[in-house]
Design a protein around this motif. Structure first.
Motif, PDB file in Angstrom:
ATOM      1  N   THR A  52       0.834  -1.193   0.000  1.00 50.21           N
ATOM      2  CA  THR A  52       0.000   0.000   0.000  1.00 50.21           C
ATOM      3  C   THR A  52       0.872   1.247   0.000  1.00 50.21           C
ATOM      4  O   THR A  52       1.925   1.284   0.648  1.00 50.21           O
ATOM      5  CB  THR A  52      -0.912   0.028   1.242  1.00 50.21           C
ATOM      6  OG1 THR A  52      -0.098  -0.033   2.425  1.00 50.21           O
ATOM      7  CG2 THR A  52      -1.872  -1.142   1.227  1.00 50.21           C
ATOM      8  N   PRO A  53       0.471   2.281  -0.728  1.00 53.94           N
ATOM      9  CA  PRO A  53       1.226   3.534  -0.726  1.00 53.94           C
ATOM     10  C   PRO A  53       0.988   4.290   0.574  1.00 53.94           C
ATOM     11  O   PRO A  53      -0.009   4.058   1.264  1.00 53.94           O
ATOM     12  CB  PRO A  53       0.648   4.299  -1.925  1.00 53.94           C
ATOM     13  CG  PRO A  53      -0.743   3.774  -2.055  1.00 53.94           C
ATOM     14  CD  PRO A  53      -0.683   2.331  -1.642  1.00 53.94           C
ATOM     15  N   PRO A  54       1.889   5.195   0.927  1.00 54.11           N
ATOM     16  CA  PRO A  54       1.717   5.951   2.170  1.00 54.11           C
ATOM     17  C   PRO A  54       0.542   6.910   2.080  1.00 54.11           C
ATOM     18  O   PRO A  54       0.123   7.321   0.989  1.00 54.11           O
ATOM     19  CB  PRO A  54       3.040   6.705   2.302  1.00 54.11           C
ATOM     20  CG  PRO A  54       3.534   6.839   0.898  1.00 54.11           C
ATOM     21  CD  PRO A  54       3.104   5.592   0.198  1.00 54.11           C
ATOM     22  N   ALA A  55       0.007   7.239   3.226  1.00 53.09           N
ATOM     23  CA  ALA A  55      -1.102   8.189   3.307  1.00 53.09           C
ATOM     24  C   ALA A  55      -0.728   9.313   4.254  1.00 53.09           C
ATOM     25  O   ALA A  55       0.084   9.139   5.170  1.00 53.09           O
ATOM     26  CB  ALA A  55      -2.378   7.495   3.778  1.00 53.09           C
ATOM     27  N   LEU A  56      -1.294  10.471   4.022  1.00 53.86           N
ATOM     28  CA  LEU A  56      -1.101  11.630   4.876  1.00 53.86           C
ATOM     29  C   LEU A  56      -2.389  11.870   5.647  1.00 53.86           C
ATOM     30  O   LEU A  56      -3.450  12.062   5.044  1.00 53.86           O
ATOM     31  CB  LEU A  56      -0.763  12.864   4.039  1.00 53.86           C
ATOM     32  CG  LEU A  56      -0.718  14.199   4.785  1.00 53.86           C
ATOM     33  CD1 LEU A  56       0.445  14.223   5.774  1.00 53.86           C
ATOM     34  CD2 LEU A  56      -0.604  15.363   3.802  1.00 53.86           C
ATOM     35  N   ILE A  71      -7.765  12.227   5.194  1.00 52.93           N
ATOM     36  CA  ILE A  71      -6.686  11.323   4.799  1.00 52.93           C
ATOM     37  C   ILE A  71      -6.493  11.391   3.287  1.00 52.93           C
ATOM     38  O   ILE A  71      -7.455  11.303   2.528  1.00 52.93           O
ATOM     39  CB  ILE A  71      -6.975   9.876   5.237  1.00 52.93           C
ATOM     40  CG1 ILE A  71      -7.076   9.814   6.773  1.00 52.93           C
ATOM     41  CG2 ILE A  71      -5.876   8.930   4.746  1.00 52.93           C
ATOM     42  CD1 ILE A  71      -7.412   8.449   7.308  1.00 52.93           C
ATOM     43  N   PHE A  72      -5.251  11.587   2.876  1.00 49.68           N
ATOM     44  CA  PHE A  72      -4.885  11.631   1.472  1.00 49.68           C
ATOM     45  C   PHE A  72      -3.861  10.535   1.178  1.00 49.68           C
ATOM     46  O   PHE A  72      -2.960  10.285   1.975  1.00 49.68           O
ATOM     47  CB  PHE A  72      -4.239  12.974   1.098  1.00 49.68           C
ATOM     48  CG  PHE A  72      -5.109  14.179   1.344  1.00 49.68           C
ATOM     49  CD1 PHE A  72      -5.931  14.671   0.353  1.00 49.68           C
ATOM     50  CD2 PHE A  72      -5.086  14.820   2.570  1.00 49.68           C
ATOM     51  CE1 PHE A  72      -6.720  15.786   0.575  1.00 49.68           C
ATOM     52  CE2 PHE A  72      -5.864  15.933   2.800  1.00 49.68           C
ATOM     53  CZ  PHE A  72      -6.688  16.416   1.797  1.00 49.68           C
ATOM     54  N   GLU A  73      -4.006   9.921   0.021  1.00 53.55           N
ATOM     55  CA  GLU A  73      -2.948   9.038  -0.472  1.00 53.55           C
ATOM     56  C   GLU A  73      -1.954   9.908  -1.225  1.00 53.55           C
ATOM     57  O   GLU A  73      -2.326  10.704  -2.089  1.00 53.55           O
ATOM     58  CB  GLU A  73      -3.543   7.985  -1.413  1.00 53.55           C
ATOM     59  CG  GLU A  73      -2.509   7.044  -2.011  1.00 53.55           C
ATOM     60  CD  GLU A  73      -3.154   6.077  -2.987  1.00 53.55           C
ATOM     61  OE1 GLU A  73      -2.694   6.010  -4.144  1.00 53.55           O
ATOM     62  OE2 GLU A  73      -4.130   5.396  -2.597  1.00 53.55           O
ATOM     63  N   ILE A  74      -0.678   9.811  -0.865  1.00 51.26           N
ATOM     64  CA  ILE A  74       0.351  10.590  -1.556  1.00 51.26           C
ATOM     65  C   ILE A  74       1.283   9.638  -2.274  1.00 51.26           C
ATOM     66  O   ILE A  74       1.556   8.530  -1.805  1.00 51.26           O
ATOM     67  CB  ILE A  74       1.135  11.490  -0.580  1.00 51.26           C
ATOM     68  CG1 ILE A  74       1.782  10.673   0.525  1.00 51.26           C
ATOM     69  CG2 ILE A  74       0.251  12.570  -0.009  1.00 51.26           C
ATOM     70  CD1 ILE A  74       2.651  11.506   1.439  1.00 51.26           C
ATOM     71  N   LEU A  94      -8.753  10.259   0.156  1.00 50.70           N
ATOM     72  CA  LEU A  94      -9.269   8.940   0.515  1.00 50.70           C
ATOM     73  C   LEU A  94     -10.528   9.029   1.365  1.00 50.70           C
ATOM     74  O   LEU A  94     -11.520   8.373   1.095  1.00 50.70           O
ATOM     75  CB  LEU A  94      -8.195   8.138   1.260  1.00 50.70           C
ATOM     76  CG  LEU A  94      -6.959   7.722   0.463  1.00 50.70           C
ATOM     77  CD1 LEU A  94      -5.999   6.954   1.348  1.00 50.70           C
ATOM     78  CD2 LEU A  94      -7.359   6.873  -0.733  1.00 50.70           C
ATOM     79  N   THR A  95     -10.470   9.831   2.412  1.00 50.03           N
ATOM     80  CA  THR A  95     -11.639   9.939   3.290  1.00 50.03           C
ATOM     81  C   THR A  95     -11.577  11.236   4.078  1.00 50.03           C
ATOM     82  O   THR A  95     -10.505  11.827   4.250  1.00 50.03           O
ATOM     83  CB  THR A  95     -11.713   8.742   4.256  1.00 50.03           C
ATOM     84  OG1 THR A  95     -12.950   8.779   4.975  1.00 50.03           O
ATOM     85  CG2 THR A  95     -10.583   8.767   5.268  1.00 50.03           C
ATOM     86  N   ASP A  96     -12.727  11.666   4.515  1.00 47.55           N
ATOM     87  CA  ASP A  96     -12.843  12.893   5.309  1.00 47.55           C
ATOM     88  C   ASP A  96     -13.980  12.672   6.289  1.00 47.55           C
ATOM     89  O   ASP A  96     -15.134  12.518   5.876  1.00 47.55           O
ATOM     90  CB  ASP A  96     -13.121  14.080   4.393  1.00 47.55           C
ATOM     91  CG  ASP A  96     -13.043  15.413   5.129  1.00 47.55           C
ATOM     92  OD1 ASP A  96     -12.863  15.402   6.360  1.00 47.55           O
ATOM     93  OD2 ASP A  96     -13.162  16.462   4.480  1.00 47.55           O
ATOM     94  N   LEU A  97     -13.666  12.615   7.571  1.00 44.60           N
ATOM     95  CA  LEU A  97     -14.699  12.332   8.556  1.00 44.60           C
ATOM     96  C   LEU A  97     -14.484  13.150   9.814  1.00 44.60           C
ATOM     97  O   LEU A  97     -13.388  13.653  10.065  1.00 44.60           O
ATOM     98  CB  LEU A  97     -14.710  10.849   8.915  1.00 44.60           C
ATOM     99  CG  LEU A  97     -13.475  10.264   9.620  1.00 44.60           C
ATOM    100  CD1 LEU A  97     -13.868   9.050  10.428  1.00 44.60           C
ATOM    101  CD2 LEU A  97     -12.412   9.849   8.598  1.00 44.60           C
ATOM    102  N   VAL A  98     -15.562  13.294  10.565  1.00 44.05           N
ATOM    103  CA  VAL A  98     -15.523  14.017  11.835  1.00 44.05           C
ATOM    104  C   VAL A  98     -15.608  13.001  12.963  1.00 44.05           C
ATOM    105  O   VAL A  98     -16.480  12.123  12.958  1.00 44.05           O
ATOM    106  CB  VAL A  98     -16.659  15.036  11.942  1.00 44.05           C
ATOM    107  CG1 VAL A  98     -16.674  15.690  13.323  1.00 44.05           C
ATOM    108  CG2 VAL A  98     -16.517  16.097  10.850  1.00 44.05           C
ATOM    109  N   ILE A  99     -14.694  13.105  13.929  1.00 43.84           N
ATOM    110  CA  ILE A  99     -14.612  12.150  15.039  1.00 43.84           C
ATOM    111  C   ILE A  99     -15.079  12.833  16.324  1.00 43.84           C
ATOM    112  O   ILE A  99     -14.378  13.696  16.859  1.00 43.84           O
ATOM    113  CB  ILE A  99     -13.182  11.639  15.213  1.00 43.84           C
ATOM    114  CG1 ILE A  99     -12.675  11.043  13.899  1.00 43.84           C
ATOM    115  CG2 ILE A  99     -13.095  10.615  16.336  1.00 43.84           C
ATOM    116  CD1 ILE A  99     -11.194  10.795  13.879  1.00 43.84           C
ATOM    117  N   ALA A 232      -8.780  21.407   3.538  1.00 43.99           N
ATOM    118  CA  ALA A 232      -8.829  20.407   4.595  1.00 43.99           C
ATOM    119  C   ALA A 232      -8.238  20.912   5.895  1.00 43.99           C
ATOM    120  O   ALA A 232      -8.417  20.302   6.930  1.00 43.99           O
ATOM    121  CB  ALA A 232      -8.079  19.144   4.155  1.00 43.99           C
ATOM    122  N   VAL A 233      -7.534  22.018   5.839  1.00 42.42           N
ATOM    123  CA  VAL A 233      -6.803  22.489   7.007  1.00 42.42           C
ATOM    124  C   VAL A 233      -7.355  23.833   7.443  1.00 42.42           C
ATOM    125  O   VAL A 233      -7.515  24.740   6.651  1.00 42.42           O
ATOM    126  CB  VAL A 233      -5.291  22.611   6.694  1.00 42.42           C
ATOM    127  CG1 VAL A 233      -4.547  23.152   7.893  1.00 42.42           C
ATOM    128  CG2 VAL A 233      -4.729  21.273   6.273  1.00 42.42           C
TER     129      VAL A 233
END
Length: 260
Positions: A52-56, A71-74, A94-99, A232-233
């Motif tokens: 799997t490639p790294p994710a940020l 979360i982004f795949e870079i 990849l995904t964007d969620l609120v925890i 995202a930031v």
């Protein structure tokens, strides 16, 4: 009507075919049909062998009792044959969620065995004391890069990053990077810098003051803001690299885990 050959393939052959897919394609394949979902989720599927490639992962406060996790795949090129070519920071959302977490403390994160672990900073922590790099007094920041402890600071138009090649061995501190900040708009002395990822062609992704992502181009010797993550930031952030995995908490012995 054509035959559905996948319906008649032995499970061993279907496993062999699916195991060659990327983790993104596998996640999509789980939604194709229930047999594929059961196969990929089963203990017989070689999850630990999937590359799997790294994710940020970016964590930012959303409200006083919730944190946004984006979360982004870079991507990183294996090699650059042409010296004239430069690396561009490619990313795939990849995904964007609120925890929701039910407390007013900011959620932080660490990575372990392919899992992203979220936690609230604890009031009681264990510390180990060892000497900083032998560069005289400098107000810097600790971080982790390539699984090594780093100490970073700015001085005289440079970002200096020391790396402890052997954890706990003070003599293993080594200057790993000296990145020029000449030409940057703002003053760069005594600012907070955390390296996040070092790419194979020498480019470096970093966070500035824990509220902004910046990118150093080794070829151009320039630093620029990572504008693609602006949406995202917002405000204080934690940015870290982890490698996603198909393994779930159930594989590590945790009970009452819901898979989705």
């Amino acid at each position: 009507m054509g035959l559905d050959f996948f319906s008649y393939l032995p499970s061993e052959l279907t496993t062999e075919i699916l195991s060659r897919l990327s983790i993104r394609s596998l996640a999509i394949s789980k939604s194709v049909c229930k047999p594929w979902l059961n196969l990929i989720d089963s203990d017989d599927f070689p999850k630990s062998e999937i590359k799997t490639p790294p994710a940020l992962a970016l964590l930012t406060p959303k409200e006083r009792d919730s944190t946004r996790c984006t979360i982004f795949e870079i991507e990183d090129e294996d090699e650059v044959d042409d010296a004239e070519k430069s690396h561009d920071l490619h990313y795939i959302p990849l995904t964007d969620l609120v925890i929701p977490h039910g407390n007013r403390a900011f959620i932080d994160a660490i990575t372990a065995r392919g899992l992203l672990l979220l936690y609230s900073p604890l009031p009681k922590e264990c510390f180990r004391i060892f000497s900083a790099p032998p560069m005289g007094y400098r107000d810097g920041d600790l971080s982790v890069l390539r699984d090594c402890l780093c100490y970073s600071y700015t001085r005289d138009n440079e970002i200096v990053i020391w790396m402890m090649k052997e954890y706990g061995v003070e003599g293993s501190w080594t200057v790993e990077f000296k990145l020029s900040t000449v030409g940057c708009d703002d003053g760069w002395d005594d600012i907070s810098i955390d390296p996040i990822r070092h790419f194979k062609d020498g480019d470096v992704l970093m966070s500035l003051y824990r509220y902004q992502l910046i990118y150093y181009s080794n070829k151009a010797r320039t630093i620029q803001e990572v504008g693609m993550f602006k949406d995202a930031v917002a405000g204080y952030l934690t940015a870290l690299i982890f490698t996603p995995t198909l393994l779930s908490l159930k594989n590590f012995g945790f009970e009452n885990v819901i898979s989705f």
